[in-house]
Design a protein around this motif. Structure first.
Motif, PDB file in Angstrom:
ATOM      1  N   THR A   1       0.898  -1.364  -0.022  1.00 33.47           N
ATOM      2  CA  THR A   1       0.067  -0.066  -0.146  1.00 33.47           C
ATOM      3  C   THR A   1       1.098   1.192  -0.091  1.00 33.47           C
ATOM      4  N   LEU A   2       0.231   2.254  -0.312  1.00 29.81           N
ATOM      5  CA  LEU A   2       1.033   3.624  -0.643  1.00 29.81           C
ATOM      6  C   LEU A   2       0.412   4.600   0.421  1.00 29.81           C
ATOM      7  N   VAL A   3       1.250   4.990   1.394  1.00 32.69           N
ATOM      8  CA  VAL A   3       0.808   6.261   2.185  1.00 32.69           C
ATOM      9  C   VAL A   3       1.037   7.687   1.122  1.00 32.69           C
ATOM     10  N   SER A   4      -0.010   8.020   0.761  1.00 30.20           N
ATOM     11  CA  SER A   4       0.030   9.070  -0.387  1.00 30.20           C
ATOM     12  C   SER A   4       0.497  10.472   0.258  1.00 30.20           C
ATOM     13  N   GLU A   5       1.325  11.177  -0.382  1.00 25.40           N
ATOM     14  CA  GLU A   5       1.789  12.520   0.025  1.00 25.40           C
ATOM     15  C   GLU A   5       0.626  13.286   0.352  1.00 25.40           C
ATOM     16  N   PRO A   6      -0.426  13.483  -0.462  1.00 25.88           N
ATOM     17  CA  PRO A   6      -1.595  14.647  -0.108  1.00 25.88           C
ATOM     18  C   PRO A   6      -2.074  14.361   1.135  1.00 25.88           C
ATOM     19  N   ALA A   7      -1.817  12.975   1.696  1.00 28.81           N
ATOM     20  CA  ALA A   7      -2.542  12.574   2.991  1.00 28.81           C
ATOM     21  C   ALA A   7      -1.482  13.261   4.127  1.00 28.81           C
ATOM     22  N   LEU A   8      -0.161  13.337   4.098  1.00 26.25           N
ATOM     23  CA  LEU A   8       0.646  13.737   4.832  1.00 26.25           C
ATOM     24  C   LEU A   8       0.628  15.233   4.755  1.00 26.25           C
ATOM     25  N   TRP A   9       0.220  15.753   3.578  1.00 23.34           N
ATOM     26  CA  TRP A   9       0.140  17.185   3.549  1.00 23.34           C
ATOM     27  C   TRP A   9      -0.972  17.781   4.353  1.00 23.34           C
ATOM     28  N   LEU A  10      -2.023  17.143   4.091  1.00 21.29           N
ATOM     29  CA  LEU A  10      -3.185  17.322   4.901  1.00 21.29           C
ATOM     30  C   LEU A  10      -3.239  17.199   6.538  1.00 21.29           C
ATOM     31  N   GLN A  11      -2.324  16.289   6.957  1.00 26.24           N
ATOM     32  CA  GLN A  11      -2.107  16.146   8.357  1.00 26.24           C
ATOM     33  C   GLN A  11      -1.326  17.242   8.792  1.00 26.24           C
ATOM     34  N   LEU A  12      -0.448  17.671   7.950  1.00 24.19           N
ATOM     35  CA  LEU A  12       0.630  18.969   8.281  1.00 24.19           C
ATOM     36  C   LEU A  12      -0.116  20.138   8.418  1.00 24.19           C
ATOM     37  N   LEU A  13      -1.087  20.293   7.358  1.00 28.09           N
ATOM     38  CA  LEU A  13      -1.769  21.741   7.646  1.00 28.09           C
ATOM     39  C   LEU A  13      -2.798  21.456   8.538  1.00 28.09           C
ATOM     40  N   ALA A  14      -3.547  20.408   8.827  1.00 28.39           N
ATOM     41  CA  ALA A  14      -4.355  20.277   9.990  1.00 28.39           C
ATOM     42  C   ALA A  14      -3.900  20.644  11.347  1.00 28.39           C
ATOM     43  N   GLY A  15      -2.523  20.333  11.778  1.00 26.84           N
ATOM     44  CA  GLY A  15      -1.626  20.283  12.741  1.00 26.84           C
ATOM     45  C   GLY A  15      -1.259  21.902  12.756  1.00 26.84           C
ATOM     46  N   LEU A  16      -0.986  22.338  11.827  1.00 26.22           N
ATOM     47  CA  LEU A  16      -0.476  23.878  11.721  1.00 26.22           C
ATOM     48  C   LEU A  16      -2.061  24.845  11.966  1.00 26.22           C
ATOM     49  N   GLY A  17      -3.091  24.119  11.553  1.00 24.49           N
ATOM     50  CA  GLY A  17      -4.462  24.905  11.684  1.00 24.49           C
ATOM     51  C   GLY A  17      -4.812  24.965  13.263  1.00 24.49           C
ATOM     52  N   LEU A  18      -4.341  23.660  13.855  1.00 25.00           N
ATOM     53  CA  LEU A  18      -4.792  23.480  15.267  1.00 25.00           C
ATOM     54  C   LEU A  18      -3.987  24.631  16.220  1.00 25.00           C
ATOM     55  N   LEU A  19      -2.608  24.718  15.739  1.00 22.63           N
ATOM     56  CA  LEU A  19      -1.650  25.350  16.497  1.00 22.63           C
ATOM     57  C   LEU A  19      -1.642  26.820  16.554  1.00 22.63           C
ATOM     58  N   GLY A  20      -2.299  27.101  15.311  1.00 22.76           N
ATOM     59  CA  GLY A  20      -2.780  28.621  14.880  1.00 22.76           C
ATOM     60  C   GLY A  20      -3.923  29.011  16.020  1.00 22.76           C
ATOM     61  N   ARG A  21      -5.108  27.866  15.828  1.00 24.34           N
ATOM     62  CA  ARG A  21      -6.267  28.318  16.798  1.00 24.34           C
ATOM     63  C   ARG A  21      -5.721  28.162  18.131  1.00 24.34           C
ATOM     64  N   LEU A  22      -5.022  27.661  18.676  1.00 21.78           N
ATOM     65  CA  LEU A  22      -4.465  27.684  20.033  1.00 21.78           C
ATOM     66  C   LEU A  22      -3.917  28.898  20.239  1.00 21.78           C
ATOM     67  N   TYR A  23      -2.943  29.315  19.388  1.00 18.37           N
ATOM     68  CA  TYR A  23      -2.314  30.670  19.638  1.00 18.37           C
ATOM     69  C   TYR A  23      -3.313  31.961  19.894  1.00 18.37           C
ATOM     70  N   LEU A  24      -4.289  31.829  18.787  1.00 21.87           N
ATOM     71  CA  LEU A  24      -5.238  32.851  18.876  1.00 21.87           C
ATOM     72  C   LEU A  24      -6.240  33.052  20.045  1.00 21.87           C
ATOM     73  N   ARG A  25      -6.281  31.800  20.776  1.00 19.22           N
ATOM     74  CA  ARG A  25      -7.253  31.676  22.124  1.00 19.22           C
ATOM     75  C   ARG A  25      -6.576  32.246  23.035  1.00 19.22           C
ATOM     76  N   ARG A  26      -5.083  32.092  23.159  1.00 24.97           N
ATOM     77  CA  ARG A  26      -4.373  32.453  24.404  1.00 24.97           C
ATOM     78  C   ARG A  26      -3.696  33.888  24.041  1.00 24.97           C
ATOM     79  N   ARG A  27      -3.965  34.406  22.881  1.00 27.60           N
ATOM     80  CA  ARG A  27      -3.463  35.782  22.797  1.00 27.60           C
ATOM     81  C   ARG A  27      -4.368  36.795  23.567  1.00 27.60           C
ATOM     82  N   PRO A  28      -3.746  37.833  24.416  1.00 26.80           N
ATOM     83  CA  PRO A  28      -4.646  38.681  25.167  1.00 26.80           C
ATOM     84  C   PRO A  28      -5.639  39.733  24.092  1.00 26.80           C
ATOM     85  N   ALA A  29      -6.634  40.015  24.527  1.00 26.81           N
ATOM     86  CA  ALA A  29      -7.438  40.684  23.562  1.00 26.81           C
ATOM     87  C   ALA A  29      -7.090  42.258  23.623  1.00 26.81           C
TER      88      ALA A  29
END
Length: 176
Positions: free
Chosen positions: A148-176
């Motif tokens: 079986t082949l683990v496709s590159e798009p799946a790896l990129w999607l995982q990376l983007l999802a992780g970065l999105g989650l980090l960005g969301r956590l950063y925005l939540r902790r930022r003071p208003a």
């Protein structure tokens, strides 16, 4: 009526027997870029009467080079031999269960065998020939791995999802 029922049972038994495999090896490929690849090997005992104590996977000398063992389960002794097109001789991964670790029985599987290599063929790597042995080094089963082949798009999607989650956590902790 009884003859038809008997024929049906015999056919069902034949189909079940043809789909049963004593053991199998799965090869999961991940591209690293260029001709560099990783493969994770997972060995499974599916109904074998004897326990699996080791296996050897072969890498054709015309298709593979620079085999490197990245990981192996702690209770397995694994050895990599390089392919040699000059002989010609395939390379291989040879893995054996260390005593007193239990061998693999029916329905059990073991992953964590990861190799990096350079692929010399066109397209993607495919199935690999293998042999599975018992504690007396008797071949229990030989065949071709299920690739079986683990496709590159799946790896990129995982990376983007992780970065999105980090960005969301950063925005939540930022003071208003």
């Amino acid at each position: 009526m009884a003859l038809a029922r008997l024929c049906f049972l015999l056919l069902a038994a034949a189909l079940a027997a043809s789909q049963t495999q004593a053991a199998r090896l799965d090869s999961r490929y991940t591209p690293n870029g260029g001709n560099s690849w990783n493969v994770e090997l997972v060995i499974s005992g599916d109904g074998s009467p004897a326990q699996i104590s080791g296996f050897t996977t072969y890498f054709a000398e015309t298709l593979f080079e620079n085999l490197e063992l990245l990981s192996s389960p702690g209770h397995w002794d694994s050895l990599v031999i390089q392919p040699d097109p000059g002989l010609p001789a395939p390379g291989y991964l040879d893995a054996l269960v260390l005593d007193p670790a239990p061998a693999l029985g029916a329905g059990q599987s073991q992953g964590g065998f990861v190799l990096r290599f350079s692929y010399l063929g066109a397209g993607n790597p495919g199935s690999l020939p293998f042999e599975i042995v018992d504690s007396n080094f008797q071949v229990l089963f030989s065949g071709q791995s299920q690739a079986t082949l683990v496709s590159e798009p799946a790896l990129w999607l995982q990376l983007l999802a992780g970065l999105g989650l980090l960005g969301r956590l950063y925005l939540r902790r930022r003071p208003a």
